[in-house]
Scaffold this motif. Structure first.
Motif, mmCIF file in Angstrom:
data_model
loop_
_atom_site.group_PDB
_atom_site.id
_atom_site.type_symbol
_atom_site.label_atom_id
_atom_site.label_comp_id
_atom_site.label_asym_id
_atom_site.label_seq_id
_atom_site.Cartn_x
_atom_site.Cartn_y
_atom_site.Cartn_z
ATOM 1 N N ARG A 1 0.834 -1.215 0.000
ATOM 2 C CA ARG A 1 0.000 0.000 0.000
ATOM 3 C C ARG A 1 0.864 1.257 0.000
ATOM 4 N NH1 ARG A 1 -3.264 -3.281 3.392
ATOM 5 N NH2 ARG A 1 -2.183 -2.524 5.260
ATOM 6 N N LYS A 2 1.926 1.219 0.760
ATOM 7 C CA LYS A 2 2.821 2.378 0.858
ATOM 8 C C LYS A 2 3.435 2.713 -0.490
ATOM 9 C CE LYS A 2 7.016 3.927 3.252
ATOM 10 N NZ LYS A 2 8.050 3.549 4.263
ATOM 11 N N LEU A 3 3.811 1.678 -1.249
ATOM 12 C CA LEU A 3 4.437 1.882 -2.545
ATOM 13 C C LEU A 3 3.421 1.948 -3.683
ATOM 14 C CD1 LEU A 3 7.485 -0.551 -2.189
ATOM 15 C CD2 LEU A 3 7.483 1.939 -1.962
ATOM 16 N N GLU A 4 2.160 1.854 -3.340
ATOM 17 C CA GLU A 4 1.060 1.913 -4.317
ATOM 18 C C GLU A 4 1.216 0.838 -5.396
ATOM 19 O OE1 GLU A 4 0.998 5.927 -5.756
ATOM 20 O OE2 GLU A 4 0.092 6.708 -3.912
ATOM 21 N N VAL A 5 1.541 -0.368 -4.945
ATOM 22 C CA VAL A 5 1.674 -1.509 -5.850
ATOM 23 C C VAL A 5 0.311 -2.138 -6.052
ATOM 24 C CG1 VAL A 5 2.719 -3.790 -6.174
ATOM 25 C CG2 VAL A 5 4.031 -1.949 -5.094
ATOM 26 N N ASP A 6 -0.026 -2.425 -7.306
ATOM 27 C CA ASP A 6 -1.300 -3.045 -7.621
ATOM 28 C C ASP A 6 -1.400 -4.408 -6.934
ATOM 29 O OD1 ASP A 6 -2.843 -5.056 -9.662
ATOM 30 O OD2 ASP A 6 -3.742 -3.059 -9.656
ATOM 31 N N ALA A 7 -2.399 -4.586 -6.091
ATOM 32 C CA ALA A 7 -2.537 -5.807 -5.296
ATOM 33 C C ALA A 7 -2.787 -7.033 -6.164
ATOM 34 C CB ALA A 7 -3.659 -5.645 -4.274
ATOM 35 N N VAL A 8 -3.538 -6.855 -7.249
ATOM 36 C CA VAL A 8 -3.824 -7.993 -8.142
ATOM 37 C C VAL A 8 -2.535 -8.465 -8.807
ATOM 38 C CG1 VAL A 8 -5.064 -8.721 -10.209
ATOM 39 C CG2 VAL A 8 -6.199 -7.244 -8.523
ATOM 40 N N TRP A 9 -1.767 -7.523 -9.299
ATOM 41 C CA TRP A 9 -0.487 -7.877 -9.942
ATOM 42 C C TRP A 9 0.452 -8.540 -8.946
ATOM 43 C CZ3 TRP A 9 4.513 -5.317 -9.406
ATOM 44 C CH2 TRP A 9 5.470 -5.826 -10.288
ATOM 45 N N ALA A 10 0.517 -8.005 -7.710
ATOM 46 C CA ALA A 10 1.377 -8.595 -6.683
ATOM 47 C C ALA A 10 0.969 -10.028 -6.386
ATOM 48 C CB ALA A 10 1.330 -7.756 -5.409
ATOM 49 N N GLY A 11 -0.335 -10.276 -6.358
ATOM 50 C CA GLY A 11 -0.807 -11.636 -6.128
ATOM 51 C C GLY A 11 -0.406 -12.578 -7.245
ATOM 52 N N GLU A 12 -0.462 -12.079 -8.480
ATOM 53 C CA GLU A 12 -0.057 -12.906 -9.630
ATOM 54 C C GLU A 12 1.441 -13.233 -9.564
ATOM 55 O OE1 GLU A 12 -1.210 -10.527 -12.917
ATOM 56 O OE2 GLU A 12 -3.329 -11.111 -12.840
ATOM 57 N N VAL A 13 2.241 -12.253 -9.121
ATOM 58 C CA VAL A 13 3.681 -12.471 -8.996
ATOM 59 C C VAL A 13 3.961 -13.579 -7.985
ATOM 60 C CG1 VAL A 13 5.840 -11.462 -8.160
ATOM 61 C CG2 VAL A 13 4.377 -10.165 -9.718
ATOM 62 N N GLN A 14 3.292 -13.522 -6.837
ATOM 63 C CA GLN A 14 3.543 -14.529 -5.806
ATOM 64 C C GLN A 14 3.058 -15.914 -6.236
ATOM 65 O OE1 GLN A 14 5.581 -13.901 -3.743
ATOM 66 N NE2 GLN A 14 5.476 -11.743 -3.140
ATOM 67 N N LYS A 15 1.967 -15.973 -6.979
ATOM 68 C CA LYS A 15 1.500 -17.264 -7.500
ATOM 69 C C LYS A 15 2.522 -17.850 -8.470
ATOM 70 C CE LYS A 15 -3.498 -16.461 -7.084
ATOM 71 N NZ LYS A 15 -4.768 -16.252 -7.838
ATOM 72 N N MET A 16 3.081 -16.993 -9.324
ATOM 73 C CA MET A 16 4.089 -17.452 -10.270
ATOM 74 C C MET A 16 5.323 -17.956 -9.530
ATOM 75 S SD MET A 16 6.235 -15.319 -13.149
ATOM 76 C CE MET A 16 7.193 -14.512 -11.852
ATOM 77 N N ASN A 17 5.747 -17.231 -8.487
ATOM 78 C CA ASN A 17 6.908 -17.654 -7.709
ATOM 79 C C ASN A 17 6.678 -19.017 -7.070
ATOM 80 O OD1 ASN A 17 8.150 -15.263 -8.339
ATOM 81 N ND2 ASN A 17 7.697 -14.270 -6.390
ATOM 82 N N ALA A 18 5.489 -19.201 -6.505
ATOM 83 C CA ALA A 18 5.171 -20.474 -5.849
ATOM 84 C C ALA A 18 5.170 -21.612 -6.853
ATOM 85 C CB ALA A 18 3.817 -20.370 -5.157
ATOM 86 N N LYS A 19 4.624 -21.367 -8.035
ATOM 87 C CA LYS A 19 4.579 -22.417 -9.059
ATOM 88 C C LYS A 19 5.986 -22.785 -9.521
ATOM 89 C CE LYS A 19 2.530 -23.630 -13.521
ATOM 90 N NZ LYS A 19 3.796 -24.179 -14.052
ATOM 91 N N LEU A 20 6.834 -21.769 -9.743
ATOM 92 C CA LEU A 20 8.201 -22.040 -10.178
ATOM 93 C C LEU A 20 8.971 -22.837 -9.126
ATOM 94 C CD1 LEU A 20 9.134 -18.620 -11.807
ATOM 95 C CD2 LEU A 20 8.869 -20.797 -12.984
ATOM 96 N N ALA A 21 8.754 -22.499 -7.859
ATOM 97 C CA ALA A 21 9.437 -23.223 -6.783
ATOM 98 C C ALA A 21 8.976 -24.675 -6.733
ATOM 99 C CB ALA A 21 9.179 -22.537 -5.446
#
Length: 272
Positions: A211-231
């Motif tokens: 929220r502080k950095l005004e990062v899009d929450a939907v995009w952030a969620g997609e990034v973490q899903k991709m990271n989990a899948k790659l791992a």
């Protein structure tokens, strides 16, 4: 390469290449190292200590004399130091000798910071993270940092962050990715930044930082899903290999390495 056989004496005391902690015992080993690691040729190699080692340990007095003469050249041209070492053994054929000379000459006219980054990138690719980090930090802390291209500095911050992440120093990795992102607002560096936050932040702190950095929450969620899948994919590949090998100790080590590679911000050095 002309041959791979050792034709001269082996040193009683090896020569230590300090930057990578490699010990050299013969002139052929030295040729092999230089040929494979041109970007690492620096004062730890081009110096009187190596000239003395060649003279005394390998009993190549004439070559040692030529190396000392090369060190006295006012233009400090390293080709006059390196090329006689190859010539001593006939280690390289003529076309490869020309290529090596050209690369050495190019390095001498490149900006010092670019040569330093190439060296650090190579060390990082070889797993020498601590040595790579020292060089990246030297570039960033140097007095000329403010004069370097934004894209170049972004790449240095990116690679330094990757080195820290691979060593599980995620807080420092995050600081590096964010520092690089602030230079050019790179979406890729922001992706890597938010990828490492969960490794040292609580979920509440993580969400607050987004929220502080005004990062899009939907995009952030997609990034973490991709990271989990790659791992998970990386770990499954290791499990499949270790089921075939049936080596429990090796399996555990390989699984750990795969997880580290996949979760270390899922990143590699980007090339400018």
């Amino acid at each position: 390469m002309a041959f791979d056989l050792c034709t001269v004496r082996t040193a009683k005391h090896p020569y230590l290449i300090e930057s990578v902690q490699i010990r050299i015992w013969t002139i052929e080993e030295l040729c092999f190292f230089l040929h494979r690691n041109l970007c690492l040729i620096d004062e730890s190699i081009v110096n009187e200590r190596l000239a003395d080692w060649v003279s005394e340990e390998l009993d190549l007095r004439q070559l040692g004399h030529r190396l000392r003469e090369a060190l006295q050249r006012p233009d400090h041209d390293v080709t006059y130091f390196v090329m006689p070492i190859f010539a001593q053994t006939g280690y390289l054929q003529q076309d490869e000798l020309k290529r090596v000379r050209k690369k050495l000459m190019e390095a001498q006219v490149r900006p010092e910071e670019e040569n330093a980054k190439m060296k650090a990138d190579y060390l990082l690719s070889c797993g020498k993270n601590a040595a790579a980090c020292t060089i990246y930090r030297r570039i960033l802390d140097g007095g000329t940092a403010g004069k370097l291209r934004t894209g170049f500095l972004e790449a240095v911050w990116n690679n330094l962050g990757s080195a820290y992440a691979q060593a599980f120093r995620f807080r420092e990795a995050a600081e590096c990715f964010l520092s690089g992102e602030r230079l050019g607002h790179s979406r890729e560096l922001m992706r890597k930044y938010i990828s490492v936050l969960p490794f040292f932040m609580t979920q509440e702190a993580y969400q607050e930082q987004l929220r502080k950095l005004e990062v899009d929450a939907v995009w952030a969620g997609e990034v973490q899903k991709m990271n989990a899948k790659l791992a998970l994919d990386a770990m499954e590949r290791v499990r499949a290999r270790t089921r075939e090998d049936e080596d429990p100790a090796g399996a555990a080590e390989a699984l750990f390495a795969a997880y580290r590679r996949a979760q270390a911000c899922v990143s590699h050095s980007f090339v400018l």
